[in-house]
Design an enzyme around this catalytic site. Structure first.
Site, short mmCIF file in Angstrom:
data_model
loop_
_atom_site.label_atom_id
_atom_site.label_comp_id
_atom_site.label_asym_id
_atom_site.label_seq_id
_atom_site.Cartn_x
_atom_site.Cartn_y
_atom_site.Cartn_z
N SER A 189 0.83 -1.21 0.00
CA SER A 189 0.00 0.00 0.00
C SER A 189 0.86 1.25 0.00
CB SER A 189 -0.89 0.04 1.25
OG SER A 189 -1.96 -0.83 1.11
N HIS A 226 -5.77 -8.58 -2.27
CA HIS A 226 -5.83 -9.11 -0.91
C HIS A 226 -7.04 -10.03 -0.76
CE1 HIS A 226 -4.08 -5.02 -0.84
NE2 HIS A 226 -3.32 -5.43 0.15
N TYR A 232 -9.22 -9.89 1.55
CA TYR A 232 -10.43 -9.15 1.98
C TYR A 232 -11.17 -8.51 0.80
CZ TYR A 232 -7.50 -4.92 1.77
OH TYR A 232 -6.66 -3.92 1.36
N ALA A 262 2.64 -2.32 3.95
CA ALA A 262 2.38 -1.34 4.99
C ALA A 262 1.83 -2.13 6.18
CB ALA A 262 1.34 -0.34 4.50
N MET A 271 -2.42 -7.21 6.35
CA MET A 271 -3.47 -8.04 5.75
C MET A 271 -2.99 -8.65 4.42
SD MET A 271 -6.51 -5.23 6.22
CE MET A 271 -6.59 -4.19 7.69
N SER A 272 -1.69 -8.88 4.30
CA SER A 272 -1.17 -9.37 3.00
C SER A 272 0.10 -10.17 3.21
CB SER A 272 -0.86 -8.17 2.09
OG SER A 272 0.29 -7.48 2.57
N ASN A 297 1.52 3.04 10.85
CA ASN A 297 0.64 3.54 11.92
C ASN A 297 0.90 2.73 13.19
OD1 ASN A 297 -0.78 1.43 10.12
ND2 ASN A 297 -1.91 1.31 12.04
N HIS A 339 -6.78 4.07 6.73
CA HIS A 339 -5.99 3.82 5.51
C HIS A 339 -5.31 5.11 5.00
CE1 HIS A 339 -4.68 1.46 2.13
NE2 HIS A 339 -5.33 2.19 1.24
#
Ligand SMILES: O=P(O)(O)O[C@H]1O[C@H](CO)[C@@H](O)[C@H]1O
Length: 281
Positions: free
Chosen positions: A30, A83, A85, A113, A216-217, A240, A254
């Site tokens: 990302s 991804h 999701y 990220a 998430m990846s 973050n 995001h």
């Protein structure tokens, strides 16, 4: 699940469009796709033009395959990924990596990220991945589930040692020469499917499990790359802080992820150009 023959078909389509033979594959996370700007003599193919290719639907993922030279080596770079999701089964996420394998790629570099779980980490730190926890795998999300085709790799691949020790050592040395040490970390990445960011208790659980950064990846790609015998290097940008206090008024989002990506993109561009120049594949 794409069969060997289907992967071959997509690979032949790509070969008909390119003049080069990549040996290094790169997946940009990302907001990290600016590395594509460093690729010399690029041939750019949008994912939407590639029959059967998973298309990214998330901001910060351009959705382009870029072929060309980086650090003197022939590369294929994914400017954005898909991804689980987004609705893709993990087997579909395997397809680009398996195409890379059939194209001749021997080394995979993955970036992402990620939220910082380790309380010593700061936003903007970069983390060399030394291992991962496939938390999504605990719920059956694993691209290697299903019939195994031995032409890709073995039924039961080992996952220890997935993140190449020599590459990690080299990354530290390249980072040192670039004065990146004040924001360089090395740690463990975990993957949950998302798309919701973690609850406070989930973040605390990850901390107890020994996770340093979460996203998430990446894990599906690494599983498939390891299965087919590629050498792997992974890097997370801590975009973050994960929210560790129940009454915190801060929220993961995001926009912050993309903003941090933008702020570190020049450093990461330089790092990866140097790193690719020096790696043995
Ligand atoms: O892992 P990459 O693709 O870098 O993206 C990360 O950033 C997004 C959340 O902001 C999620 O997609 C997460 O996985």
């Amino acid at each position: 699940m794409a069969s060997y023959e289907e992967v071959e078909q997509v690979t032949k389509f790509l070969q008909s469009k390119i003049k080069t033979q990549p040996i290094v594959g790169i997946v940009c996370g990302s907001g990290l796709g600016k590395l594509a700007e460093e690729v010399q003599d690029p041939t750019i193919i949008p994912y939407t033009d590639i029959p059967g290719f998973p298309v990214s639907t998330v901001p910060g993922h351009e959705g382009k395959l870029v072929f060309g030279k980086l650090g003197g080596k022939e590369v294929v770079l994914m400017q954005g990924r898909s991804h689980c999701y987004e609705g893709y089964p993990p087997q579909k996420i395997a397809l680009p990596i398996r195409c890379m394998k059939l194209l001749g790629v021997r080394t995979l570099l993955v970036t992402n990220a990620a939220g910082g779980i380790n309380r010593k980490y700061k936003v903007g730190d970069v983390m060399i991945i030394k291992d991962h926890i496939n938390l999504a795998g605990f719920a059956g999300v694993n691209p290697l589930v299903g019939p195994n085709d031995e032409r890709f790799g073995p039924r039961f691949p080992a996952m220890s040692g997935s993140y190449d020790k020599k590459y990690r050592d080299l990354a530290r040395s390249v980072a040192k020469n670039m004065n990146m040490e004040s924001y360089l970390q090395e740690g463990v990445y975990s993957m949950m499917v998302g798309p919701a960011f973690e609850t406070v208790t989930e973040c605390r659980l990850l901390e107890i499990l020994g996770v340093d950064a979460t996203g998430m990846s990446t894990v599906p790609e690494v599983l498939v790359a390891r299965h087919c015998g590629m050498k792997i290097f992974g890097m997370s940008l801590i975009t973050n802080e994960c929210i560790m206090e129940y009454d915190s008024t801060a929220f993961a989002n995001h926009e912050e992820v993309l903003q941090t990506g933008k702020q570190r993109s020049e450093d990461l561009k330089k790092f990866f150009s140097k790193f690719v120049e020096q790696i043995e594949v």
